[in-house]
Design a protein around this motif. Sequence first.
Motif, PDB file in Angstrom:
ATOM      1  N   ALA A  36      -1.835 -10.224  -0.931  1.00 28.75           N
ATOM      2  CA  ALA A  36      -2.702  -9.048  -0.999  1.00 28.75           C
ATOM      3  C   ALA A  36      -2.651  -8.420  -2.391  1.00 28.75           C
ATOM      4  CB  ALA A  36      -2.295  -8.021   0.050  1.00 28.75           C
ATOM      5  N   GLY A  37      -1.462  -8.335  -2.964  1.00 30.36           N
ATOM      6  CA  GLY A  37      -1.335  -7.791  -4.309  1.00 30.36           C
ATOM      7  C   GLY A  37      -2.084  -8.623  -5.330  1.00 30.36           C
ATOM      8  N   PHE A  38      -2.072  -9.948  -5.147  1.00 25.57           N
ATOM      9  CA  PHE A  38      -2.781 -10.842  -6.052  1.00 25.57           C
ATOM     10  C   PHE A  38      -4.292 -10.711  -5.878  1.00 25.57           C
ATOM     11  CE2 PHE A  38      -4.693 -15.050  -6.824  1.00 25.57           C
ATOM     12  CZ  PHE A  38      -4.430 -15.166  -8.180  1.00 25.57           C
ATOM     13  N   LEU A  39      -4.759 -10.662  -4.622  1.00 30.47           N
ATOM     14  CA  LEU A  39      -6.193 -10.624  -4.353  1.00 30.47           C
ATOM     15  C   LEU A  39      -6.825  -9.257  -4.616  1.00 30.47           C
ATOM     16  CD1 LEU A  39      -6.457 -12.675  -1.039  1.00 30.47           C
ATOM     17  CD2 LEU A  39      -7.095 -13.407  -3.342  1.00 30.47           C
ATOM     18  N   PHE A  40      -6.119  -8.189  -4.251  1.00 27.87           N
ATOM     19  CA  PHE A  40      -6.711  -6.858  -4.280  1.00 27.87           C
ATOM     20  C   PHE A  40      -6.131  -5.946  -5.350  1.00 27.87           C
ATOM     21  CE2 PHE A  40      -6.764  -8.307   0.205  1.00 27.87           C
ATOM     22  CZ  PHE A  40      -8.124  -8.549   0.293  1.00 27.87           C
ATOM     23  N   TYR A  81      -3.821  -3.915   3.703  1.00 27.61           N
ATOM     24  CA  TYR A  81      -4.067  -5.033   2.795  1.00 27.61           C
ATOM     25  C   TYR A  81      -3.010  -6.130   2.981  1.00 27.61           C
ATOM     26  CZ  TYR A  81      -7.813  -2.814   0.118  1.00 27.61           C
ATOM     27  OH  TYR A  81      -9.004  -2.260  -0.267  1.00 27.61           O
ATOM     28  N   SER A  82      -1.765  -5.734   3.179  1.00 27.03           N
ATOM     29  CA  SER A  82      -0.712  -6.718   3.406  1.00 27.03           C
ATOM     30  C   SER A  82      -0.940  -7.471   4.710  1.00 27.03           C
ATOM     31  CB  SER A  82       0.652  -6.040   3.411  1.00 27.03           C
ATOM     32  OG  SER A  82       0.918  -5.476   2.153  1.00 27.03           O
ATOM     33  N   LEU A  83      -1.418  -6.771   5.729  1.00 24.47           N
ATOM     34  CA  LEU A  83      -1.755  -7.420   6.992  1.00 24.47           C
ATOM     35  C   LEU A  83      -2.864  -8.448   6.778  1.00 24.47           C
ATOM     36  CD1 LEU A  83      -1.455  -7.663  10.062  1.00 24.47           C
ATOM     37  CD2 LEU A  83      -3.073  -5.783  10.274  1.00 24.47           C
ATOM     38  N   LEU A  84      -3.863  -8.097   6.003  1.00 24.72           N
ATOM     39  CA  LEU A  84      -4.937  -9.040   5.696  1.00 24.72           C
ATOM     40  C   LEU A  84      -4.392 -10.254   4.937  1.00 24.72           C
ATOM     41  CD1 LEU A  84      -7.945  -9.721   5.735  1.00 24.72           C
ATOM     42  CD2 LEU A  84      -8.172  -8.417   3.619  1.00 24.72           C
ATOM     43  N   GLY A  85      -3.498 -10.017   3.985  1.00 27.73           N
ATOM     44  CA  GLY A  85      -2.877 -11.120   3.250  1.00 27.73           C
ATOM     45  C   GLY A  85      -2.054 -12.016   4.156  1.00 27.73           C
ATOM     46  N   ALA A  86      -1.333 -11.418   5.111  1.00 21.45           N
ATOM     47  CA  ALA A  86      -0.524 -12.202   6.047  1.00 21.45           C
ATOM     48  C   ALA A  86      -1.407 -13.023   6.983  1.00 21.45           C
ATOM     49  CB  ALA A  86       0.388 -11.287   6.851  1.00 21.45           C
ATOM     50  N   GLY A 144      -1.510  -2.515  -6.667  1.00 21.40           N
ATOM     51  CA  GLY A 144      -1.264  -1.329  -5.854  1.00 21.40           C
ATOM     52  C   GLY A 144      -1.538  -1.533  -4.375  1.00 21.40           C
ATOM     53  N   ALA A 145      -2.105  -2.692  -4.015  1.00 23.18           N
ATOM     54  CA  ALA A 145      -2.470  -2.945  -2.626  1.00 23.18           C
ATOM     55  C   ALA A 145      -1.346  -3.598  -1.838  1.00 23.18           C
ATOM     56  CB  ALA A 145      -3.709  -3.834  -2.573  1.00 23.18           C
ATOM     57  N   SER A 146      -0.183  -3.739  -2.413  1.00 25.08           N
ATOM     58  CA  SER A 146       0.901  -4.480  -1.797  1.00 25.08           C
ATOM     59  C   SER A 146       2.005  -3.552  -1.300  1.00 25.08           C
ATOM     60  CB  SER A 146       1.476  -5.455  -2.822  1.00 25.08           C
ATOM     61  OG  SER A 146       2.630  -6.064  -2.337  1.00 25.08           O
ATOM     62  N   ILE A 147       2.686  -3.958  -0.215  1.00 20.28           N
ATOM     63  CA  ILE A 147       3.814  -3.164   0.273  1.00 20.28           C
ATOM     64  C   ILE A 147       4.987  -3.231  -0.693  1.00 20.28           C
ATOM     65  CG2 ILE A 147       3.207  -3.340   2.705  1.00 20.28           C
ATOM     66  CD1 ILE A 147       5.487  -5.431   2.985  1.00 20.28           C
ATOM     67  N   ILE A 148       4.948  -4.160  -1.629  1.00 17.20           N
ATOM     68  CA  ILE A 148       6.005  -4.252  -2.634  1.00 17.20           C
ATOM     69  C   ILE A 148       5.976  -2.998  -3.516  1.00 17.20           C
ATOM     70  CG2 ILE A 148       6.941  -5.631  -4.525  1.00 17.20           C
ATOM     71  CD1 ILE A 148       7.011  -7.045  -1.778  1.00 17.20           C
ATOM     72  N   ASN A 149       4.781  -2.504  -3.833  1.00 15.68           N
ATOM     73  CA  ASN A 149       4.644  -1.336  -4.712  1.00 15.68           C
ATOM     74  C   ASN A 149       4.632  -0.018  -3.961  1.00 15.68           C
ATOM     75  OD1 ASN A 149       4.496  -2.996  -6.967  1.00 15.68           O
ATOM     76  ND2 ASN A 149       2.307  -3.263  -6.716  1.00 15.68           N
ATOM     77  N   ALA A 150       4.000   0.022  -2.793  1.00 15.40           N
ATOM     78  CA  ALA A 150       3.892   1.260  -2.009  1.00 15.40           C
ATOM     79  C   ALA A 150       4.108   0.921  -0.529  1.00 15.40           C
ATOM     80  CB  ALA A 150       2.532   1.894  -2.224  1.00 15.40           C
ATOM     81  N   PRO A 151       5.376   0.779  -0.102  1.00 19.81           N
ATOM     82  CA  PRO A 151       5.642   0.249   1.239  1.00 19.81           C
ATOM     83  C   PRO A 151       5.173   1.122   2.394  1.00 19.81           C
ATOM     84  CG  PRO A 151       7.686   0.882   0.175  1.00 19.81           C
ATOM     85  CD  PRO A 151       6.600   1.025  -0.836  1.00 19.81           C
ATOM     86  N   LEU A 152       5.020   2.412   2.201  1.00 18.64           N
ATOM     87  CA  LEU A 152       4.644   3.276   3.321  1.00 18.64           C
ATOM     88  C   LEU A 152       3.222   3.801   3.219  1.00 18.64           C
ATOM     89  CD1 LEU A 152       8.003   5.180   3.809  1.00 18.64           C
ATOM     90  CD2 LEU A 152       7.121   3.217   5.058  1.00 18.64           C
TER      91      LEU A 152
END
Length: 82
Positions: free
Chosen positions: A41-45, A63-68, A48-56
């Motif tokens: 998700a971070g790569f595609l979007f 976005y992470s759900l879509l990536g998964a 800032g769209a990743s739980i790595i940067n903003a987990p909550l």
Amino acid sequence: MGLIIILLVGALVGWLAGIIMRSGGGLVFDIIVGIVGALIAGFLFGGGASIINAPLSATSILYSLLGAVILLAIVKVVRRGA
């Protein structure tokens, strides 16, 4: 503390993606799928769209759900082709 939150949110995202895609993986598989999905998700979007940067953040979780889900779809295609 941040790593624990990422693992918990990754597990939640992976579990939800497993339910959506009917993968049937275990807890460790769900965590891996959730975190790798977050990276996708971070790569595609954008970063800032990743739980790595903003987990909550609700946006990053979605976005992470879509990536998964994308990751599980790829895994299903590869397993089916093998």
